[in-house]
Structures are given as structure tokens and as C-alpha cells.
Design a protein around this motif. Structure first.
Motif, mmCIF file in Angstrom:
data_model
loop_
_atom_site.group_PDB
_atom_site.id
_atom_site.type_symbol
_atom_site.label_atom_id
_atom_site.label_comp_id
_atom_site.label_asym_id
_atom_site.label_seq_id
_atom_site.Cartn_x
_atom_site.Cartn_y
_atom_site.Cartn_z
ATOM 1 N N LYS A 142 0.855 -1.196 0.000
ATOM 2 C CA LYS A 142 0.000 0.000 0.000
ATOM 3 C C LYS A 142 0.887 1.240 0.000
ATOM 4 O O LYS A 142 1.802 1.370 0.813
ATOM 5 C CB LYS A 142 -0.909 -0.002 1.224
ATOM 6 C CG LYS A 142 -1.859 1.165 1.234
ATOM 7 C CD LYS A 142 -2.816 1.079 2.399
ATOM 8 C CE LYS A 142 -3.765 2.270 2.345
ATOM 9 N NZ LYS A 142 -4.729 2.232 3.415
ATOM 10 N N PHE A 143 0.616 2.169 -0.917
ATOM 11 C CA PHE A 143 1.412 3.392 -1.107
ATOM 12 C C PHE A 143 0.527 4.596 -0.839
ATOM 13 O O PHE A 143 -0.545 4.720 -1.421
ATOM 14 C CB PHE A 143 1.931 3.429 -2.544
ATOM 15 C CG PHE A 143 2.755 4.635 -2.877
ATOM 16 C CD1 PHE A 143 4.131 4.611 -2.733
ATOM 17 C CD2 PHE A 143 2.166 5.788 -3.364
ATOM 18 C CE1 PHE A 143 4.908 5.708 -3.058
ATOM 19 C CE2 PHE A 143 2.935 6.898 -3.692
ATOM 20 C CZ PHE A 143 4.302 6.854 -3.542
ATOM 21 N N VAL A 144 0.963 5.474 0.059
ATOM 22 C CA VAL A 144 0.202 6.663 0.411
ATOM 23 C C VAL A 144 1.107 7.885 0.286
ATOM 24 O O VAL A 144 2.244 7.862 0.760
ATOM 25 C CB VAL A 144 -0.330 6.564 1.862
ATOM 26 C CG1 VAL A 144 -1.037 7.834 2.275
ATOM 27 C CG2 VAL A 144 -1.235 5.362 2.025
ATOM 28 N N ALA A 145 0.606 8.931 -0.336
ATOM 29 C CA ALA A 145 1.333 10.200 -0.399
ATOM 30 C C ALA A 145 1.114 10.925 0.925
ATOM 31 O O ALA A 145 -0.015 11.253 1.284
ATOM 32 C CB ALA A 145 0.831 11.054 -1.556
ATOM 33 N N GLY A 146 2.191 11.111 1.683
ATOM 34 C CA GLY A 146 2.096 11.759 2.983
ATOM 35 C C GLY A 146 1.810 13.243 2.863
ATOM 36 O O GLY A 146 2.411 13.936 2.047
ATOM 37 N N ARG A 147 0.899 13.727 3.689
ATOM 38 C CA ARG A 147 0.556 15.137 3.709
ATOM 39 C C ARG A 147 0.278 15.577 5.133
ATOM 40 O O ARG A 147 -0.180 14.785 5.970
ATOM 41 C CB ARG A 147 -0.681 15.429 2.842
ATOM 42 C CG ARG A 147 -0.410 15.317 1.347
ATOM 43 C CD ARG A 147 0.626 16.365 0.918
ATOM 44 N NE ARG A 147 1.102 16.226 -0.423
ATOM 45 C CZ ARG A 147 2.242 15.644 -0.803
ATOM 46 N NH1 ARG A 147 3.016 15.062 0.075
ATOM 47 N NH2 ARG A 147 2.624 15.629 -2.053
ATOM 48 N N ALA A 148 0.528 16.839 5.414
ATOM 49 C CA ALA A 148 0.313 17.407 6.744
ATOM 50 C C ALA A 148 -1.087 17.077 7.236
ATOM 51 O O ALA A 148 -2.052 17.148 6.484
ATOM 52 C CB ALA A 148 0.525 18.916 6.715
ATOM 53 N N GLY A 149 -1.163 16.675 8.499
ATOM 54 C CA GLY A 149 -2.443 16.355 9.111
ATOM 55 C C GLY A 149 -2.728 14.863 9.184
ATOM 56 O O GLY A 149 -3.581 14.434 9.945
ATOM 57 N N MET A 150 -2.007 14.071 8.391
ATOM 58 C CA MET A 150 -2.189 12.623 8.457
ATOM 59 C C MET A 150 -1.679 12.115 9.792
ATOM 60 O O MET A 150 -0.730 12.653 10.347
ATOM 61 C CB MET A 150 -1.403 11.922 7.339
ATOM 62 C CG MET A 150 -1.946 12.116 5.970
ATOM 63 S SD MET A 150 -0.868 11.348 4.723
ATOM 64 C CE MET A 150 -0.893 9.640 5.196
ATOM 65 N N SER A 151 -2.307 11.061 10.273
ATOM 66 C CA SER A 151 -1.872 10.427 11.507
ATOM 67 C C SER A 151 -1.814 8.925 11.267
ATOM 68 O O SER A 151 -2.642 8.380 10.553
ATOM 69 C CB SER A 151 -2.865 10.757 12.624
ATOM 70 O OG SER A 151 -2.439 10.191 13.838
ATOM 71 N N GLU A 152 -0.848 8.282 11.867
ATOM 72 C CA GLU A 152 -0.648 6.848 11.682
ATOM 73 C C GLU A 152 -0.496 6.189 13.044
ATOM 74 O O GLU A 152 0.325 6.611 13.862
ATOM 75 C CB GLU A 152 0.621 6.673 10.860
ATOM 76 C CG GLU A 152 0.760 5.550 9.929
ATOM 77 C CD GLU A 152 -0.401 5.115 9.098
ATOM 78 O OE1 GLU A 152 -0.773 3.945 9.228
ATOM 79 O OE2 GLU A 152 -0.930 5.894 8.296
#
Length: 126
Positions: free
Chosen positions: A95-105
């Protein structure tokens, strides 16, 4: 020469997150270290940006370990290193996700928040 970064986060419940992998020449060292501490899989791999001294070592890591998810800056370059790196993500069905401000993991016992970059990710696919 001599540049590169790689950071390992071990969450309390055994989840491992790897941030960057250093240059290609660091790949075997990163793999060896991960094995020496008993890492069998990485829940998350984060690539902060596509320079060779940050993603080069991730190529060996992707070949040797199961990776649950990749968060990437999604900045396109035309380097062979990035092509190989993205090709392995696609080949292994990660799974590939483009990281952006506001994301939480969720890291399993804590969370990681992405602070940068802001805005819509560019069109880059794995």
C-alpha cells in the motif's frame, strides 16, 4: 559522500516503522541491523524525499522484509534509484500513500503525525 539517514521506531506492541534507509550502500547494513534485533516485518516505511541518500537503502529493505504500508513524499524524480524503489512497491503490492500534513498513523501504542508537506500531492503512482 557520507550522507544519508535512517531511523527505526519500535512501538510498544512490536510494530516497527522505518524512516528512510540511507544510500544504496547502506542497504545491507540496514537489513543486517534489522535482522539482528529480530525484525521480521515492517508495519510502515516512510520515505521523506526521493534523494538517493534517503531511499537507496530501502531497495534492499523492500527485497528482504514484508512491508505493510509506505508513506512517501510523492515527489517525482527521474532517477534509476526512484524507479527501482517505486517498482518494488508495485511488484510486492505494498500500500502506497502520499504523505501530507495532518495525516496520523497508529504505531501500536502511540501515533505518528505528518507535519509536512501541505497541499495536494503530485500525481505519482507506485
Amino acid at each position: 559522500m557520507g550522507q544519508g539517514d535512517s531511523v527505526l521506531i519500535q512501538a510498544p506492541y512490536g510494530k516497527f516503522t522505518l524512516i528512510d534507509g540511507g544510500p544504496k550502500t547502506a542497504g545491507p547494513t540496514v537489513v543486517s541491523y534489522l535482522r539482528s534485533i529480530g525484525v521480521k516485518e515492517l508495519a510502515l516505511v516512510i520515505a521523506t524525499h526521493p534523494h538517493e541518500d534517503h531511499i537507496g537503502g530501502l531497495i534492499d529493505v523492500r527485497r528482504e522484509f514484508t512491508v505493510g504500508k509506505v508513506i512517501d513524499s510523492a515527489v517525482a524524480t527521474t532517477t534509476r534509484t526512484q524507479e527501482t524503489y517505486l517498482g518494488l512497491i508495485k511488484q510486492k503490492g505494498i500500500k502506497f500513500v502520499a504523505g501530507r500534513a495532518g495525516m496520523s498513523e497508529d504505531l501500536g501504542g502511540g501515533s505518528l503525525q505528518v507535519l509536512y508537506p501541505k497541499g495536494t500531492p503530485p500525481a505519482v503512482t507506485s
